[in-house]
Design a protein around this motif. Structure first.
Motif, PDB file in Angstrom:
ATOM      1  N   MET A   1       0.831  -1.191   0.000  1.00 41.43           N
ATOM      2  CA  MET A   1       0.000   0.000   0.000  1.00 41.43           C
ATOM      3  C   MET A   1       0.877   1.257   0.000  1.00 41.43           C
ATOM      4  O   MET A   1       1.790   1.375   0.788  1.00 41.43           O
ATOM      5  N   GLU A   2       0.597   2.148  -0.919  1.00 44.75           N
ATOM      6  CA  GLU A   2       1.370   3.380  -1.005  1.00 44.75           C
ATOM      7  C   GLU A   2       0.408   4.555  -0.856  1.00 44.75           C
ATOM      8  O   GLU A   2      -0.565   4.665  -1.619  1.00 44.75           O
ATOM      9  N   GLU A   3       0.652   5.422   0.131  1.00 46.29           N
ATOM     10  CA  GLU A   3      -0.237   6.565   0.335  1.00 46.29           C
ATOM     11  C   GLU A   3       0.201   7.709  -0.570  1.00 46.29           C
ATOM     12  O   GLU A   3       1.346   8.129  -0.536  1.00 46.29           O
ATOM     13  N   LEU A   4      -0.714   8.169  -1.407  1.00 47.30           N
ATOM     14  CA  LEU A   4      -0.388   9.235  -2.345  1.00 47.30           C
ATOM     15  C   LEU A   4      -0.851  10.601  -1.843  1.00 47.30           C
ATOM     16  O   LEU A   4      -0.271  11.632  -2.194  1.00 47.30           O
ATOM     17  N   PHE A   5      -1.897  10.594  -1.002  1.00 45.84           N
ATOM     18  CA  PHE A   5      -2.502  11.859  -0.586  1.00 45.84           C
ATOM     19  C   PHE A   5      -3.272  11.613   0.705  1.00 45.84           C
ATOM     20  O   PHE A   5      -3.922  10.560   0.856  1.00 45.84           O
ATOM     21  N   ASN A   6      -3.200  12.541   1.630  1.00 49.77           N
ATOM     22  CA  ASN A   6      -3.968  12.428   2.868  1.00 49.77           C
ATOM     23  C   ASN A   6      -4.077  13.820   3.483  1.00 49.77           C
ATOM     24  O   ASN A   6      -3.141  14.284   4.138  1.00 49.77           O
ATOM     25  N   LYS A   7      -5.169  14.495   3.222  1.00 44.82           N
ATOM     26  CA  LYS A   7      -5.327  15.862   3.721  1.00 44.82           C
ATOM     27  C   LYS A   7      -6.756  16.124   4.170  1.00 44.82           C
ATOM     28  O   LYS A   7      -7.692  15.469   3.698  1.00 44.82           O
ATOM     29  N   LEU A   8      -6.878  17.110   5.069  1.00 43.56           N
ATOM     30  CA  LEU A   8      -8.181  17.550   5.525  1.00 43.56           C
ATOM     31  C   LEU A   8      -8.654  18.646   4.569  1.00 43.56           C
ATOM     32  O   LEU A   8      -7.994  19.680   4.441  1.00 43.56           O
ATOM     33  N   LEU A   9      -9.754  18.415   3.891  1.00 46.82           N
ATOM     34  CA  LEU A   9     -10.237  19.378   2.898  1.00 46.82           C
ATOM     35  C   LEU A   9     -11.653  19.822   3.241  1.00 46.82           C
ATOM     36  O   LEU A   9     -12.440  19.056   3.811  1.00 46.82           O
ATOM     37  N   GLN A  10     -11.951  21.051   2.849  1.00 47.72           N
ATOM     38  CA  GLN A  10     -13.301  21.546   3.069  1.00 47.72           C
ATOM     39  C   GLN A  10     -14.221  21.031   1.957  1.00 47.72           C
ATOM     40  O   GLN A  10     -13.893  21.161   0.776  1.00 47.72           O
ATOM     41  N   VAL A  11     -15.308  20.394   2.367  1.00 45.40           N
ATOM     42  CA  VAL A  11     -16.226  19.789   1.401  1.00 45.40           C
ATOM     43  C   VAL A  11     -17.641  20.301   1.680  1.00 45.40           C
ATOM     44  O   VAL A  11     -18.048  20.389   2.845  1.00 45.40           O
ATOM     45  N   ASN A  12     -18.363  20.664   0.635  1.00 44.51           N
ATOM     46  CA  ASN A  12     -19.774  21.014   0.798  1.00 44.51           C
ATOM     47  C   ASN A  12     -20.579  19.715   0.791  1.00 44.51           C
ATOM     48  O   ASN A  12     -20.664  19.055  -0.236  1.00 44.51           O
ATOM     49  N   VAL A  13     -21.134  19.376   1.948  1.00 42.57           N
ATOM     50  CA  VAL A  13     -21.861  18.119   2.061  1.00 42.57           C
ATOM     51  C   VAL A  13     -23.354  18.401   1.952  1.00 42.57           C
ATOM     52  O   VAL A  13     -23.882  19.264   2.664  1.00 42.57           O
ATOM     53  N   ARG A  14     -24.006  17.689   1.041  1.00 40.35           N
ATOM     54  CA  ARG A  14     -25.446  17.869   0.927  1.00 40.35           C
ATOM     55  C   ARG A  14     -26.105  16.503   0.958  1.00 40.35           C
ATOM     56  O   ARG A  14     -25.771  15.622   0.171  1.00 40.35           O
ATOM     57  N   CYS A  15     -27.028  16.336   1.919  1.00 38.01           N
ATOM     58  CA  CYS A  15     -27.793  15.098   1.968  1.00 38.01           C
ATOM     59  C   CYS A  15     -29.215  15.450   1.552  1.00 38.01           C
ATOM     60  O   CYS A  15     -29.658  16.581   1.740  1.00 38.01           O
ATOM     61  N   LYS A  16     -29.900  14.495   0.973  1.00 40.10           N
ATOM     62  CA  LYS A  16     -31.294  14.713   0.612  1.00 40.10           C
ATOM     63  C   LYS A  16     -32.058  15.156   1.868  1.00 40.10           C
ATOM     64  O   LYS A  16     -31.850  14.596   2.946  1.00 40.10           O
ATOM     65  N   ASP A  17     -32.930  16.118   1.736  1.00 45.28           N
ATOM     66  CA  ASP A  17     -33.742  16.638   2.846  1.00 45.28           C
ATOM     67  C   ASP A  17     -32.908  17.331   3.932  1.00 45.28           C
ATOM     68  O   ASP A  17     -33.360  17.471   5.067  1.00 45.28           O
ATOM     69  N   CYS A  18     -31.662  17.716   3.603  1.00 45.22           N
ATOM     70  CA  CYS A  18     -30.853  18.408   4.600  1.00 45.22           C
ATOM     71  C   CYS A  18     -30.282  19.667   3.972  1.00 45.22           C
ATOM     72  O   CYS A  18     -30.081  19.719   2.763  1.00 45.22           O
ATOM     73  N   ASP A  19     -29.979  20.640   4.835  1.00 39.38           N
ATOM     74  CA  ASP A  19     -29.307  21.828   4.332  1.00 39.38           C
ATOM     75  C   ASP A  19     -27.866  21.481   3.990  1.00 39.38           C
ATOM     76  O   ASP A  19     -27.284  20.567   4.566  1.00 39.38           O
ATOM     77  N   GLU A  20     -27.311  22.223   3.049  1.00 36.74           N
ATOM     78  CA  GLU A  20     -25.909  22.018   2.715  1.00 36.74           C
ATOM     79  C   GLU A  20     -25.066  22.503   3.883  1.00 36.74           C
ATOM     80  O   GLU A  20     -25.391  23.507   4.513  1.00 36.74           O
ATOM     81  N   ARG A  21     -24.002  21.758   4.210  1.00 33.48           N
ATOM     82  CA  ARG A  21     -23.121  22.219   5.278  1.00 33.48           C
ATOM     83  C   ARG A  21     -21.680  22.072   4.796  1.00 33.48           C
ATOM     84  O   ARG A  21     -21.368  21.229   3.961  1.00 33.48           O
ATOM     85  N   LYS A  22     -20.799  22.924   5.339  1.00 29.61           N
ATOM     86  CA  LYS A  22     -19.370  22.812   5.036  1.00 29.61           C
ATOM     87  C   LYS A  22     -18.756  21.897   6.083  1.00 29.61           C
ATOM     88  O   LYS A  22     -18.977  22.094   7.281  1.00 29.61           O
TER      89      LYS A  22
END
Lengths: 185, 185
Positions: free
Chosen positions: B1-22
């Motif tokens: 196993m070789e790790e190429l990338f591992n970072k904390l990123l800001q993602v806009n998460v949207r679930c059905k019937d939910c408000d979008e959250r960062k």
């Protein structure tokens, strides 16, 4: 959930086709209260290994389960006094675990994994004449979900411990630099 | 196993019937080498949330999977250059995440849990005219076993960090008491 017992105990672990080994196993006993659909108390026994996160054996004993256990193993106590009696036996084993020939010891007999994923956890007294079995509980190996939930609890408590250490380190470093600047004045 | 990338990123998460959250989501990309039964490389994409140990979405992309993805999304690169191109896009999103109107951003669209346990992870560019989808990957929610295995890795690295802190604290305390005794002389 009420935690009644949580200690690292020495256990003689024997698996089929393996040599017996002494292992430090964390034994936890919890009382789980359920109010829905009926009000009842279950006793949860959990064996884990701090060095092996995949190791988890557990047993949940309801009041009905206890009645069969009582008949089957000839116990003379009732469900409400069982936890304390069990804890007394575990403490007795713990007090003898440094001895070369302990009178009381804990045994875990694992089935061959291909056959069954259960293990028998016993409190055994050894006298000059024979091995006396004080209690034997048949534990089931944890499912992926149970191990996952257990690991989440471990992770959260470890995060807390790490945070405490970070705060303590920060404080100690501040003390050090204050002392240093005081000395240099 | 070789790790190429591992970072904390800001993602806009949207679930059905939910408000979008960062949300701050950890995005990891690994290259998994399998030699048996055949020699092959798979690309593993994993999204986790440091604050929620139960959150895990993953996707394993084999060279064959990539061929369908390439056709389906009109990609012009081959499998061997895909990881670096994907990482470039992630880094681009990261460099813009502090901006009020980022040109590149990450989106995670979760299905209603009752319907499906998948989520679509996309790199989206917003220009004056429209939203441009650079890449969309359909991730599956981790199974209990996958979450368990991931937690074991987290637990082990956290134990290491805790141990490092303990050693550092011990050293700082020793320094402090040495300084103190030196001052008092």
């Amino acid at each position: 959930m009420e935690e009644l017992f949580n200690k690292l105990l020495q256990v003689n672990v024997r698996c089929k086709d393996c040599d017996e080994r002494k292992a430090n196993i964390r034994v936890a006993i919890e009382l789980q209260l359920t109010t829905s659909p009926v009000h009842k108390k279950d006793l949860l026994v959990r064996l884990t290994d701090d060095a092996d996160p995949y190791f988890l054996f557990r047993l949940s004993i309801s009041e009905e389960d206890f009645q069969s256990l009582k008949v089957q193993q000839g116990l003379l106590i009732d469900f409400s006094s069982f936890p304390q009696k069990f804890i007394d036996l575990l403490n007795l084993c713990m007090s003898e675990q440094e001895s070369d020939s302990p009178r009381f010891l804990l045994q875990l007999l694992c089935q061959a994994p291909a056959l069954d994923s259960s293990a028998t956890f016993s409190v055994v007294e050894t006298n000059a004449f024979k091995h006396l079995n004080h209690l034997s509980l048949r534990l089931l190996q944890g499912t992926d979900k149970e191990i996952k939930d257990y690991l989440v609890v471990c992770l959260s408590s470890l995060k807390g411990e790490k945070q405490t250490l970070e705060i303590k380190l920060k404080k100690t470093e501040d003390d050090l630099s204050r002392q240093l600047s005081y000395t240099q004045q």
